[in-house]
Scaffold this motif. Sequence first.
Motif, PDB file in Angstrom:
ATOM      1  N   THR A  19      26.008  -3.251  36.600  1.00  0.00           N
ATOM      2  CA  THR A  19      25.191  -2.132  36.125  1.00  0.00           C
ATOM      3  C   THR A  19      25.470  -1.872  34.663  1.00  0.00           C
ATOM      4  O   THR A  19      26.516  -2.241  34.132  1.00  0.00           O
ATOM      5  N   THR A  45      22.549   2.937  42.607  1.00  0.00           N
ATOM      6  CA  THR A  45      21.873   1.699  42.992  1.00  0.00           C
ATOM      7  C   THR A  45      21.078   1.912  44.273  1.00  0.00           C
ATOM      8  O   THR A  45      21.641   2.017  45.363  1.00  0.00           O
ATOM      9  N   LEU A  56      23.674  -6.893  41.809  1.00  0.00           N
ATOM     10  CA  LEU A  56      23.752  -5.614  42.511  1.00  0.00           C
ATOM     11  C   LEU A  56      23.925  -5.833  44.011  1.00  0.00           C
ATOM     12  O   LEU A  56      24.697  -5.139  44.666  1.00  0.00           O
TER      13      LEU A  56
END
Length: 250
Positions: A19, A45, A56
């Motif tokens: 991120t 997320t 992710l």
Amino acid sequence: MAAGHPLQPLLHGDPLNATDVDLAALAGRIGHTFGRAELAAEALTHRGALDRRSELKAAFPHGNERLEFLGDRVLSLAVADLLLRRFPHEHEGELARRHAALVRAETLVEIATTIGLGIDIRLGDSERGQGGAVRPTILADALEALLGAVFLDAGFAASAACVEYLWGDRLTSQAAAPRDPKTALQEWAQARRLPLPSYREVGREGPPHAPLFVVDVAIKGHEPAQARGGSKREAERLAAIALLERLSRQ
């Protein structure tokens, strides 16, 4: 938190690679500086972002859903504690109405919108509404997930301090405890010797993992009102508000 905790994110490599959340800016928004950056990243997320960003999916296979589950409980307890201390002379029913107004989805969305939380949430394309805006239910869930992340990062006192910081004057701005709209609508019907309001789910919209419930509410002799919500309960509440507003203009 000890290794192997069931809520600990499953990380592969450096979590910061998953991120680009601006932690300093986030701290200014929520009133907490994270010691564990991966918790903030997980909270922001959304599950819909996992399929298009492999890093992710590797880091946070559940998105922020588990932290949202925890944050919902943290928020409820924090608000209950704050209300008990701020309104020492109110009865349980009055406190319960205040609590319901403060933890409802609309309040969460208002706060998340005020602090500009939407720019930090990692989403899939299908999770955006008209004009590219973040859907209200996603904003509310992300704010709860952040409270859950703060709890794991620094404990209940820190998460309760965030609630007090974010909710601010909302905690005391009501001169009297607000009434639940479904109760108010029921009382309106009873005062006119009408049958109780009837609620009916008429449809669902959106993706399966984030549905919007469509609910009608009707009172005999009056046009039904309709509303959408992230849960059936929330849709019923919003429909009751819509019908009360219409009835007040008649």
